[in-house]
Scaffold this motif. Sequence first.
Motif, PDB file in Angstrom:
ATOM      1  N   ARG A  43       0.819  -1.214   0.000  1.00  0.00           N
ATOM      2  CA  ARG A  43       0.000   0.000   0.000  1.00  0.00           C
ATOM      3  C   ARG A  43       0.856   1.269   0.000  1.00  0.00           C
ATOM      4  O   ARG A  43       0.349   2.366  -0.233  1.00  0.00           O
ATOM      5  N   MET A  44       2.152   1.112   0.274  1.00  0.00           N
ATOM      6  CA  MET A  44       3.065   2.247   0.293  1.00  0.00           C
ATOM      7  C   MET A  44       3.755   2.483  -1.050  1.00  0.00           C
ATOM      8  O   MET A  44       4.571   3.397  -1.174  1.00  0.00           O
ATOM      9  N   ARG A  45       3.481   1.625  -2.023  1.00  0.00           N
ATOM     10  CA  ARG A  45       4.103   1.828  -3.323  1.00  0.00           C
ATOM     11  C   ARG A  45       3.663   3.171  -3.917  1.00  0.00           C
ATOM     12  O   ARG A  45       2.539   3.598  -3.680  1.00  0.00           O
ATOM     13  N   PRO A  46       4.545   3.886  -4.628  1.00  0.00           N
ATOM     14  CA  PRO A  46       5.869   3.440  -5.101  1.00  0.00           C
ATOM     15  C   PRO A  46       7.009   3.673  -4.121  1.00  0.00           C
ATOM     16  O   PRO A  46       8.164   3.393  -4.437  1.00  0.00           O
ATOM     17  N   LEU A  47       6.711   4.206  -2.922  1.00  0.00           N
ATOM     18  CA  LEU A  47       7.777   4.534  -1.971  1.00  0.00           C
ATOM     19  C   LEU A  47       8.582   3.309  -1.575  1.00  0.00           C
ATOM     20  O   LEU A  47       9.777   3.416  -1.263  1.00  0.00           O
ATOM     21  N   THR A  48       7.950   2.141  -1.571  1.00  0.00           N
ATOM     22  CA  THR A  48       8.617   0.932  -1.095  1.00  0.00           C
ATOM     23  C   THR A  48       9.209   0.075  -2.207  1.00  0.00           C
ATOM     24  O   THR A  48       9.577  -1.078  -1.963  1.00  0.00           O
ATOM     25  N   GLU A  49       9.300   0.612  -3.389  1.00  0.00           N
ATOM     26  CA  GLU A  49       9.898  -0.171  -4.467  1.00  0.00           C
ATOM     27  C   GLU A  49      11.411  -0.286  -4.319  1.00  0.00           C
ATOM     28  O   GLU A  49      12.016  -1.267  -4.746  1.00  0.00           O
ATOM     29  N   GLN A  50      12.024   0.706  -3.677  1.00  0.00           N
ATOM     30  CA  GLN A  50      13.482   0.704  -3.512  1.00  0.00           C
ATOM     31  C   GLN A  50      13.922   0.723  -2.061  1.00  0.00           C
ATOM     32  O   GLN A  50      15.109   0.565  -1.769  1.00  0.00           O
ATOM     33  N   ILE A  51      12.990   0.908  -1.147  1.00  0.00           N
ATOM     34  CA  ILE A  51      13.325   0.989   0.271  1.00  0.00           C
ATOM     35  C   ILE A  51      12.238   0.290   1.073  1.00  0.00           C
ATOM     36  O   ILE A  51      11.048   0.434   0.763  1.00  0.00           O
ATOM     37  N   PRO A  52      12.588  -0.511   2.079  1.00  0.00           N
ATOM     38  CA  PRO A  52      11.549  -1.187   2.870  1.00  0.00           C
ATOM     39  C   PRO A  52      10.762  -0.188   3.707  1.00  0.00           C
ATOM     40  O   PRO A  52      11.312   0.838   4.142  1.00  0.00           O
TER      41      PRO A  52
ATOM     42  N   ILE B  99       0.655   3.974   9.980  1.00  0.00           N
ATOM     43  CA  ILE B  99       1.286   4.641   8.840  1.00  0.00           C
ATOM     44  C   ILE B  99       1.351   3.655   7.690  1.00  0.00           C
ATOM     45  O   ILE B  99       2.413   3.125   7.342  1.00  0.00           O
ATOM     46  N   GLY B 100       0.205   3.402   7.077  1.00  0.00           N
ATOM     47  CA  GLY B 100       0.105   2.342   6.080  1.00  0.00           C
ATOM     48  C   GLY B 100       0.045   2.792   4.641  1.00  0.00           C
ATOM     49  O   GLY B 100       0.112   1.953   3.737  1.00  0.00           O
ATOM     50  N   THR B 101      -0.076   4.099   4.398  1.00  0.00           N
ATOM     51  CA  THR B 101      -0.170   4.598   3.030  1.00  0.00           C
ATOM     52  C   THR B 101       0.687   5.851   2.887  1.00  0.00           C
ATOM     53  O   THR B 101       1.008   6.512   3.887  1.00  0.00           O
ATOM     54  N   PRO B 102       1.064   6.211   1.655  1.00  0.00           N
ATOM     55  CA  PRO B 102       1.837   7.452   1.459  1.00  0.00           C
ATOM     56  C   PRO B 102       1.115   8.675   2.018  1.00  0.00           C
ATOM     57  O   PRO B 102       1.762   9.576   2.565  1.00  0.00           O
ATOM     58  N   GLY B 103      -0.215   8.693   1.894  1.00  0.00           N
ATOM     59  CA  GLY B 103      -0.970   9.821   2.412  1.00  0.00           C
ATOM     60  C   GLY B 103      -0.843   9.958   3.919  1.00  0.00           C
ATOM     61  O   GLY B 103      -0.651  11.067   4.445  1.00  0.00           O
ATOM     62  N   ARG B 104      -0.935   8.856   4.630  1.00  0.00           N
ATOM     63  CA  ARG B 104      -0.810   8.918   6.098  1.00  0.00           C
ATOM     64  C   ARG B 104       0.604   9.265   6.522  1.00  0.00           C
ATOM     65  O   ARG B 104       0.812   9.956   7.527  1.00  0.00           O
ATOM     66  N   LEU B 105       1.586   8.790   5.770  1.00  0.00           N
ATOM     67  CA  LEU B 105       2.977   9.148   6.058  1.00  0.00           C
ATOM     68  C   LEU B 105       3.178  10.648   5.877  1.00  0.00           C
ATOM     69  O   LEU B 105       3.808  11.315   6.717  1.00  0.00           O
ATOM     70  N   ARG B 106       2.642  11.175   4.817  1.00  0.00           N
ATOM     71  CA  ARG B 106       2.756  12.611   4.550  1.00  0.00           C
ATOM     72  C   ARG B 106       2.045  13.420   5.632  1.00  0.00           C
ATOM     73  O   ARG B 106       2.582  14.430   6.126  1.00  0.00           O
ATOM     74  N   GLU B 107       0.860  12.991   6.021  1.00  0.00           N
ATOM     75  CA  GLU B 107       0.105  13.697   7.062  1.00  0.00           C
ATOM     76  C   GLU B 107       0.855  13.707   8.382  1.00  0.00           C
ATOM     77  O   GLU B 107       0.867  14.723   9.093  1.00  0.00           O
ATOM     78  N   LEU B 108       1.495  12.590   8.730  1.00  0.00           N
ATOM     79  CA  LEU B 108       2.243  12.534   9.978  1.00  0.00           C
ATOM     80  C   LEU B 108       3.433  13.487   9.929  1.00  0.00           C
ATOM     81  O   LEU B 108       3.688  14.225  10.897  1.00  0.00           O
TER      82      LEU B 108
END
Length: 230
Positions: A13-22, A206-215
């Motif tokens: 659910r974090m893609r594309p952020l997790t394509e190169q980094i866990p 923190i399961g999605t790029p949106g939630r990561l950004r909000e945090l």
Amino acid sequence: MRAMILAAGKGERMRPLTEQIPKPLLSVADKPLIEHQLERLIDAGFSEFVINVSWLGQQIIDYLGDGRGRGVRIQYSIEETPLETAGGVVKALPLLGSKPFLLVNSDIWSDFDFRQILSLEVGARRGHLVLVANPVHHPRGDFDLRESLVEIGGATAYTYSGIGVYHPGFFAGYDAEPLPMRPLLDRAISEKRLSGSLFDGTWLDIGTPGRLRELNERLEKHAQQNESSL
């Protein structure tokens, strides 16, 4: 008590952020998520850690090392392919010892006081879940809580926070193969072997790029407010 940090998922659910980094190494306030988690656990008194890794897992191993620089011990349970939560725990049991252990997700953000866990007593084959109010993205919740016992089908449901304590016997009879946690929890609930408590502090999944950004935006705003008050 030892702590196991779950860090083996692919973070789909974090893609594309997790394509190169866990996912556990994604940055929050200029520091990887898993490092925030580790620091809070160390501050609470934990010193023995097991971290399961799989997708891009060597990056996590290289970043955290064996823990000696932090005055703790970190061991790794390496999964060639992700075994899901329960399967990953079963594989890691030889590293976790014979006493109850903390199991915590690497992708949650919370001010939960982990010192409460150190004094928690969990008997053989039992587990204990920390539950929270349902977030917007999970309105139906997971479990009910009645007189410290976790149940299903009651009037009020709460969400599993990704923080729990388990006796190794909780996983007896299962193999180290892909296995989700829910069947084990449902079985323990039916046998009244699963207790729980409700946490009403700060907790975010923190399961999605949106939630990561909000945090990150929330923490940046908080830091700016603190600076302006000096």
